[in-house]
Motif scaffolding. Structure first.
Motif, mmCIF file in Angstrom:
data_model
loop_
_atom_site.group_PDB
_atom_site.id
_atom_site.type_symbol
_atom_site.label_atom_id
_atom_site.label_comp_id
_atom_site.label_asym_id
_atom_site.label_seq_id
_atom_site.Cartn_x
_atom_site.Cartn_y
_atom_site.Cartn_z
ATOM 1 N N GLU A 125 0.816 -1.205 0.000
ATOM 2 C CA GLU A 125 0.000 0.000 0.000
ATOM 3 C C GLU A 125 0.852 1.257 0.000
ATOM 4 O O GLU A 125 1.941 1.285 0.555
ATOM 5 N N TYR B 105 -2.825 -11.043 9.383
ATOM 6 C CA TYR B 105 -3.935 -11.134 8.417
ATOM 7 C C TYR B 105 -5.017 -12.094 8.893
ATOM 8 O O TYR B 105 -6.109 -12.113 8.348
ATOM 9 N N GLU C 136 -2.711 -3.715 9.872
ATOM 10 C CA GLU C 136 -2.936 -4.823 8.935
ATOM 11 C C GLU C 136 -4.236 -5.565 9.235
ATOM 12 O O GLU C 136 -4.994 -5.881 8.330
ATOM 13 N N HIS D 170 -8.012 -4.705 0.204
ATOM 14 C CA HIS D 170 -7.114 -4.570 1.363
ATOM 15 C C HIS D 170 -6.185 -3.366 1.189
ATOM 16 O O HIS D 170 -6.102 -2.500 2.062
ATOM 17 N N GLU D 171 -5.511 -3.301 0.054
ATOM 18 C CA GLU D 171 -4.539 -2.206 -0.134
ATOM 19 C C GLU D 171 -5.237 -0.848 -0.132
ATOM 20 O O GLU D 171 -4.732 0.119 0.424
ATOM 21 N N HIS E 250 -6.006 0.535 3.249
ATOM 22 C CA HIS E 250 -4.853 1.028 4.013
ATOM 23 C C HIS E 250 -4.827 2.560 4.065
ATOM 24 O O HIS E 250 -4.139 3.138 4.899
HETATM 25 ZN ZN LIG Z 1 -1.658 -4.651 4.301
#
Ligand SMILES: [Zn+2]
Length: 514
Positions: free
Chosen positions: A277, A400, A338, A304-305, A308
């Motif tokens: 990210e 994660y 995360e 997900h990215e 961020h």
């Molecule tokens: Zn990440």
């Protein structure tokens, strides 16, 4: 007259002085030999007798030692007249330059990382690729260095490029023509936060609300195209916009995808893929496979990215925001950076109808199974986080799994305590307002800050299950949302047919589309 003239001279000198106080990099993408780039830096003025030139040891978002200096060779420091100054390499990432008051220029060669023979510990999504006439991945920490104490100065980076090369980045070049691009970056953090992928363009743009989104793809065998990915991401980003209250947190964003031909040589552990990210972009290193095999993975990892942007790129502690590139000092709160990002990446998909409720619960069930079977469930998560680059590197993957479950339980618990009115996304929103992009919290203040915005019970949860060593009783927390956890046999989260009224209300607030 004289006085005026003097004033003019001093203004001129002043302008000249401030003009000189920047880094001016030139990179030649036309004359690449053996996967190597020639880099030239016109340095800002140095007033000390010695100065240290560094490449980063570690960069934000990776939580691992990278040692980019390994890929720099033939480093030469020169004065204005082109005479060499004494240079001594003091460790893998740093060079001490003497007589540095005279320093005017540094030149060196950068070797790429994707297919190097050198052994290294750099993640592919943070690595460089230099492949003549095909693709150049400028993950900038692998290409550009900085002078000690001068990280706050601006950088001007000029690329000379083949005519068919296009620069994909969230940053628009200030000057661009068929053979040259010039980028301006406000400081070192900005430079390292801005990856650029060069190549023959397969790009497309979509507009989602306030945000211009660039999707750029390098797929050597043309198996997968930018337009296709744009289609998948549009519904995700529409969902994200709604999830975040109607507006995306940036006006411009770039998704940069590098697809790796499985037949080509690479320097990473077999099967290693991933993404990193940045504030307004993310870079992906993924296997080049048929699109139907990649779709859900690409949507999950891109989500997900993108999220961020909230954590840690908006909400983070000092360790992240005042980042030290040469000494790994990590924060205790990877569960937030995360874990909660991973949770949100999936939660947005159930809230916007991309995933069914059971698909979402299955993803969480798998995380429980992985967290309990592959990682140490009694290691304090704050300790795992603090030493993720060293002592607990083996446990890092749990951010994660259990990290996301911490956020899931907090979300349910918040909804339970607030009768469905205040969930985890409300909390991160309020933390974002409290700290904003420019400010940070101290690691040991975070739980108190969260308590102030929510409930004492939430702080107690964090102290017991995140700072403490007690495993989370998942059956209890998922039970608050009317979800049963079958811990024996096939571990599975399923709706509880006997759930009470309050639990069903929490379940609705948690899972039903907004
Ligand atoms: Zn990440």
């Amino acid at each position: 007259m004289k006085k005026t003239l003097l004033l003019l001279v001093s203004i001129f000198a002043c302008i000249h002085f401030s003009f000189a106080q920047k880094y001016q990099y030139t990179v030649d993408l036309k004359n690449i030999q053996d996967d190597k780039l020639s880099v030239t830096l016109l340095t800002p003025k140095v007033t000390s007798k010695k100065v240290i030139f560094s490449l980063p040891k570690i960069i934000p978002g990776t939580y691992a030692i990278s040692d980019y200096g390994n890929f720099i060779t033939e480093l030469v420091a020169l004065n204005e007249k082109g005479k060499k100054l004494p240079v001594r390499q003091i460790n893998v990432n740093q060079w001490e330059i003497s007589k540095s008051k005279k320093l005017a220029k540094i030149t060196y060669t950068v070797e790429d990382i994707f297919d190097t023979d050198k052994s290294h510990n750099i993640y592919p999504m943070a690595a460089t690729n230099i492949e003549v006439n095909k693709n150049v991945v400028i993950n900038s920490p692998g290409v550009f260095g900085y002078l000690e104490e001068k990280g706050k100065l601006p950088f001007e980076v000029t690329f000379s490029k083949p005519e068919n090369f296009y620069a994909s980045s969230s940053r628009i070049p200030t000057v661009t023509n068929t053979t040259t691009d010039v980028f301006h970056l406000s400081d070192l953090d900005d430079l390292y936060d801005t990856p650029i992928m060069y190549g023959v363009a397969d790009t497309t743009s979509v507009k989602v609300g306030n945000c211009d989104v660039l999707i750029s793809v390098y797929s050597p065998n043309q198996l997968i195209h930018a337009k296709e990915i744009a289609g998948w991401l549009t519904s995700l980003l529409q969902g994200a916009k709604k999830y975040l209250g109607g507006k995306l947190p940036t006006d411009r964003y770039a998704f940069l995808y590098y697809f790796k031909d499985p037949m080509e040589k690479q320097s990473f552990k077999p099967g290693l893929a991933g993404a990193l990210e940045h504030t307004t972009s993310s870079f992906y290193y993924l296997p080049e496979l048929p699109p139907d095999q990649l779709k859900s993975f690409i949507v999950d990892v891109s989500s997900h990215e993108f999220f961020h942007i909230i954590t840690p790129l908006t909400i983070a502690s000092k360790e992240v925001k005042a980042f030290n590139y040469n000494t790994p000092i990590l924060s205790e709160h990877l569960w937030l950076y995360e874990g909660s990002t991973e949770y949100t990446a999936h939660h947005v998909q159930v809230k916007s109808g991309i995933n069914t409720e059971q698909e979402f619960l299955d993803k969480l069930s798998k995380k429980i199974a992985d967290a309990e079977s592959k990682y140490n469930d009694t290691l304090a998560f704050t300790q795992l986080s603090k030493y993720a680059a060293t002592t607990y590197a083996e446990q890092y993957g749990n951010v994660y799994q259990k990290g996301a479950l911490i956020a899931a339980c907090l979300d349910i618990y918040l909804l339970h305590l607030s009768d469905g009115g205040y969930g985890f996304k409300n909390l991160t929103h309020d933390l974002g307002v409290r700290f904003g992009k420019q400010r940070y919290f101290e690691d040991d203040q975070l739980f108190d800050e969260i308590e102030k915005l929510s409930y004492p019970e939430i702080k107690q949860f964090l102290v017991k299950y995140v700072q403490g060593t007690t495993p989370i009783p998942y059956d209890y927390y998922f039970g608050l949302a009317g979800i049963k956890y079958q811990a024996s046999g096939e571990r599975k989260l399923v709706p509880d047919s006997g759930a009470g009224k309050k639990a069903l209300m929490v379940q609705k607030a948690w899972l039903k589309a907004d």
